[in-house]
Design a protein around this motif. Sequence first.
Motif, PDB file in Angstrom:
ATOM      1  N   ASN A 172       0.822  -1.217   0.000  1.00  0.00           N
ATOM      2  CA  ASN A 172       0.000   0.000   0.000  1.00  0.00           C
ATOM      3  C   ASN A 172       0.855   1.266   0.000  1.00  0.00           C
ATOM      4  N   GLU A 173       2.090   1.144  -0.457  1.00  0.00           N
ATOM      5  CA  GLU A 173       2.983   2.303  -0.446  1.00  0.00           C
ATOM      6  C   GLU A 173       2.471   3.491  -1.255  1.00  0.00           C
ATOM      7  N   PRO A 174       1.806   3.290  -2.406  1.00  0.00           N
ATOM      8  CA  PRO A 174       1.294   4.460  -3.136  1.00  0.00           C
ATOM      9  C   PRO A 174       0.346   5.307  -2.294  1.00  0.00           C
ATOM     10  N   MET A 175      -0.490   4.674  -1.461  1.00  0.00           N
ATOM     11  CA  MET A 175      -1.414   5.426  -0.610  1.00  0.00           C
ATOM     12  C   MET A 175      -0.634   6.164   0.482  1.00  0.00           C
ATOM     13  N   HIS A 176       0.369   5.525   1.023  1.00  0.00           N
ATOM     14  CA  HIS A 176       1.221   6.168   2.024  1.00  0.00           C
ATOM     15  C   HIS A 176       1.927   7.391   1.446  1.00  0.00           C
ATOM     16  N   ASN A 177       2.414   7.260   0.220  1.00  0.00           N
ATOM     17  CA  ASN A 177       3.228   8.317  -0.390  1.00  0.00           C
ATOM     18  C   ASN A 177       2.409   9.517  -0.857  1.00  0.00           C
ATOM     19  N   ASP A 178       1.196   9.258  -1.350  1.00  0.00           N
ATOM     20  CA  ASP A 178       0.478  10.303  -2.087  1.00  0.00           C
ATOM     21  C   ASP A 178      -0.875  10.723  -1.510  1.00  0.00           C
ATOM     22  N   TYR A 179      -1.500   9.890  -0.716  1.00  0.00           N
ATOM     23  CA  TYR A 179      -2.926  10.084  -0.421  1.00  0.00           C
ATOM     24  C   TYR A 179      -3.256  11.434   0.203  1.00  0.00           C
ATOM     25  N   PHE A 180      -2.474  11.875   1.171  1.00  0.00           N
ATOM     26  CA  PHE A 180      -2.869  13.115   1.846  1.00  0.00           C
ATOM     27  C   PHE A 180      -2.517  14.371   1.073  1.00  0.00           C
ATOM     28  N   TRP A 181      -1.335  14.431   0.504  1.00  0.00           N
ATOM     29  CA  TRP A 181      -0.872  15.725  -0.036  1.00  0.00           C
ATOM     30  C   TRP A 181      -1.130  15.918  -1.519  1.00  0.00           C
ATOM     31  N   HIS A 182      -1.307  14.859  -2.301  1.00  0.00           N
ATOM     32  CA  HIS A 182      -1.424  15.003  -3.758  1.00  0.00           C
ATOM     33  C   HIS A 182      -2.819  15.495  -4.155  1.00  0.00           C
ATOM     34  N   ASP A 183      -2.854  16.400  -5.149  1.00  0.00           N
ATOM     35  CA  ASP A 183      -4.129  16.975  -5.591  1.00  0.00           C
ATOM     36  C   ASP A 183      -5.086  15.929  -6.155  1.00  0.00           C
ATOM     37  N   ALA A 184      -4.559  14.792  -6.565  1.00  0.00           N
ATOM     38  CA  ALA A 184      -5.423  13.735  -7.093  1.00  0.00           C
ATOM     39  C   ALA A 184      -6.400  13.245  -6.031  1.00  0.00           C
ATOM     40  N   TYR A 185      -6.016  13.391  -4.754  1.00  0.00           N
ATOM     41  CA  TYR A 185      -6.860  12.902  -3.667  1.00  0.00           C
ATOM     42  C   TYR A 185      -7.462  14.034  -2.842  1.00  0.00           C
ATOM     43  N   SER A 186      -7.490  15.239  -3.374  1.00  0.00           N
ATOM     44  CA  SER A 186      -7.959  16.389  -2.596  1.00  0.00           C
ATOM     45  C   SER A 186      -9.386  16.225  -2.079  1.00  0.00           C
ATOM     46  N   GLU A 187     -10.253  15.635  -2.886  1.00  0.00           N
ATOM     47  CA  GLU A 187     -11.663  15.523  -2.500  1.00  0.00           C
ATOM     48  C   GLU A 187     -11.999  14.189  -1.852  1.00  0.00           C
ATOM     49  N   TYR A 188     -10.982  13.441  -1.468  1.00  0.00           N
ATOM     50  CA  TYR A 188     -11.185  12.189  -0.752  1.00  0.00           C
ATOM     51  C   TYR A 188     -11.174  12.464   0.752  1.00  0.00           C
ATOM     52  N   PRO A 189     -11.809  11.627   1.547  1.00  0.00           N
ATOM     53  CA  PRO A 189     -11.836  11.883   2.995  1.00  0.00           C
ATOM     54  C   PRO A 189     -10.464  11.734   3.633  1.00  0.00           C
ATOM     55  N   VAL A 190     -10.132  12.620   4.543  1.00  0.00           N
ATOM     56  CA  VAL A 190      -8.867  12.519   5.259  1.00  0.00           C
ATOM     57  C   VAL A 190      -8.926  11.320   6.200  1.00  0.00           C
ATOM     58  N   VAL A 191      -7.827  10.605   6.319  1.00  0.00           N
ATOM     59  CA  VAL A 191      -7.705   9.482   7.251  1.00  0.00           C
ATOM     60  C   VAL A 191      -6.383   9.634   7.998  1.00  0.00           C
ATOM     61  N   GLY A 192      -6.107   8.710   8.902  1.00  0.00           N
ATOM     62  CA  GLY A 192      -4.872   8.825   9.682  1.00  0.00           C
ATOM     63  C   GLY A 192      -4.943   9.920  10.722  1.00  0.00           C
ATOM     64  N   VAL A 193      -6.168  10.325  11.079  1.00  0.00           N
ATOM     65  CA  VAL A 193      -6.383  11.396  12.048  1.00  0.00           C
ATOM     66  C   VAL A 193      -7.000  10.795  13.306  1.00  0.00           C
ATOM     67  N   SER A 194      -6.387  11.029  14.444  1.00  0.00           N
ATOM     68  CA  SER A 194      -6.905  10.516  15.709  1.00  0.00           C
ATOM     69  C   SER A 194      -8.101  11.335  16.184  1.00  0.00           C
ATOM     70  N   TRP A 195      -8.777  10.826  17.198  1.00  0.00           N
ATOM     71  CA  TRP A 195      -9.906  11.546  17.786  1.00  0.00           C
ATOM     72  C   TRP A 195      -9.447  12.898  18.340  1.00  0.00           C
ATOM     73  N   LYS A 196      -8.274  12.912  18.949  1.00  0.00           N
ATOM     74  CA  LYS A 196      -7.751  14.166  19.505  1.00  0.00           C
ATOM     75  C   LYS A 196      -7.445  15.176  18.400  1.00  0.00           C
ATOM     76  N   GLN A 197      -6.933  14.703  17.273  1.00  0.00           N
ATOM     77  CA  GLN A 197      -6.657  15.610  16.157  1.00  0.00           C
ATOM     78  C   GLN A 197      -7.955  16.134  15.555  1.00  0.00           C
ATOM     79  N   ALA A 198      -8.974  15.293  15.493  1.00  0.00           N
ATOM     80  CA  ALA A 198     -10.279  15.733  14.998  1.00  0.00           C
ATOM     81  C   ALA A 198     -10.851  16.819  15.904  1.00  0.00           C
ATOM     82  N   LYS A 199     -10.672  16.673  17.214  1.00  0.00           N
ATOM     83  CA  LYS A 199     -11.136  17.697  18.153  1.00  0.00           C
ATOM     84  C   LYS A 199     -10.365  19.006  17.960  1.00  0.00           C
ATOM     85  N   ALA A 200      -9.059  18.901  17.703  1.00  0.00           N
ATOM     86  CA  ALA A 200      -8.255  20.094  17.451  1.00  0.00           C
ATOM     87  C   ALA A 200      -8.720  20.808  16.187  1.00  0.00           C
ATOM     88  N   PHE A 201      -9.059  20.029  15.152  1.00  0.00           N
ATOM     89  CA  PHE A 201      -9.575  20.606  13.911  1.00  0.00           C
ATOM     90  C   PHE A 201     -10.847  21.394  14.192  1.00  0.00           C
TER      91      PHE A 201
END
Length: 455
Positions: free
Chosen positions: A248-277
């Motif tokens: 799953n390295e392509p998802m690790h490398n590109d999923y959050f920052w690449h514009d190709a995935y801009s409109e996809y849901p963010v993941v890898g965020v903890s409950w505490k980070q969601a509260k901070a958001f």
Amino acid sequence: MKKLLLSSIAFVVLLSSCGSKTKGELVGVQGKKWYPEKPHGMELIPQGSYIMGKSEEDQAKVLNAPTKTVTVRSFYMDDTEITNSEYRQFVEWVRDSIVRTKLAILADELGLGPDDGGVGDYAFKDADTTRLSAYDKYMLDNYSGMGATGYEGRGLNFDQDLVWETSEYPDEYYVEVMDKLYISEEESYNGQRTIDVTQLKYKYSWMDIEAAARAKGKGSRKDFIKQEELEIYPDTTVWIRDFEYSYNEPMHNDYFWHDAYSEYPVVGVSWKQAKAFCNWRTKFKNDDQKSKGAQFVNQFRLPTEAEWEYAARGGIESGTYPWGGPYVISDTGCFMANFKPQRGDYAADTALYTVEAKSFEPNDYNLYNMAGNVSEWTDSSYDPNSYEYVSTMNPNAGSSQNARKVIRGGSWKDVAYFLQVSTRDYEYQDSARSYIGFRTVQDYMGVEENKPLNK
């Protein structure tokens, strides 16, 4: 002298009465007219009652969701999960604020101001005290420096754009600050030197209202104010760690920052980070409200478990899924959500991992992907017996002592059972997963409506 004093008082009272616009009547304090404004990207969920819990067969036999009639108040909810693009706005705001703070501190240490150019252009706003208002000068004299760094209470200069192109850095001091923001040369490879994301920390405070209320006047206000500081960059390694012996390295490398995935849901965020958001989103909006002289809006937050289920049902009584149910395939033979169908054929629903946040048909409250795609954090703590004791009005089992937080909706890697609107699951609050995201809500203020506001 006594007669003169009494006469003066009477004269003042007479003037006050004559000049009054109330004509001596009890009319209340005249504030600004409040007009409810639908937040961007949100839908109004009308107040109402519903049967919370599993009215259908409890296939997993967990017995943690007995049926119970509850009522929830009106609230707004994001029509999609928070996307990578939206969360990047938060990350970049934190990044820019950290850079501006470092530049301002260095300018202060060097004694440089706007007239000096270079890093001086980013000096604290109070560097030129001749331009301060009386209020700002008072706050600077009495409250600045009251903290760990000695620079608390001093305003940053957001009028000057930051420079990111290395060839355009204004001076060597600017280079010094920016150089420390990036990872070291030893840690970079392929000529790419990226930002050290461990430096991207968001600090905020909040008040534990429930604890203060239960204290019944014992303790001072400051005893219930909590300070939080945490790294807010998503954990991209979840794509590797969640699935051993899987590529799953392509998802690790590109999923959050690449514009190709801009409109996809963010993941890898903890409950505490969601509260901070949520805290940042509230601040970001109210900073704009303040600049316009408008009244503050109330806070953005995570939904309670009861609110989430009510919204997911979309007004359909006893529905198994957000579209009603009890099937996950439409009458045209298409899957209704993104999940793991047919015993592991991940791609049968046209998606191997996540899909764009506005995919498949929304439910009757116009909310997308309330089933599948990514599971969603709620504000509620998980207790298998909570349905037995929570209130029937806006129920919520919130506990700062319970690190298990409820997640709802199922995800792209789950079987259909977890997509059911009444299925409960949980994860620990400091955990991040490749299949958990979130969406936010905001309480509706004003006259309660049983139907959505006109768009």
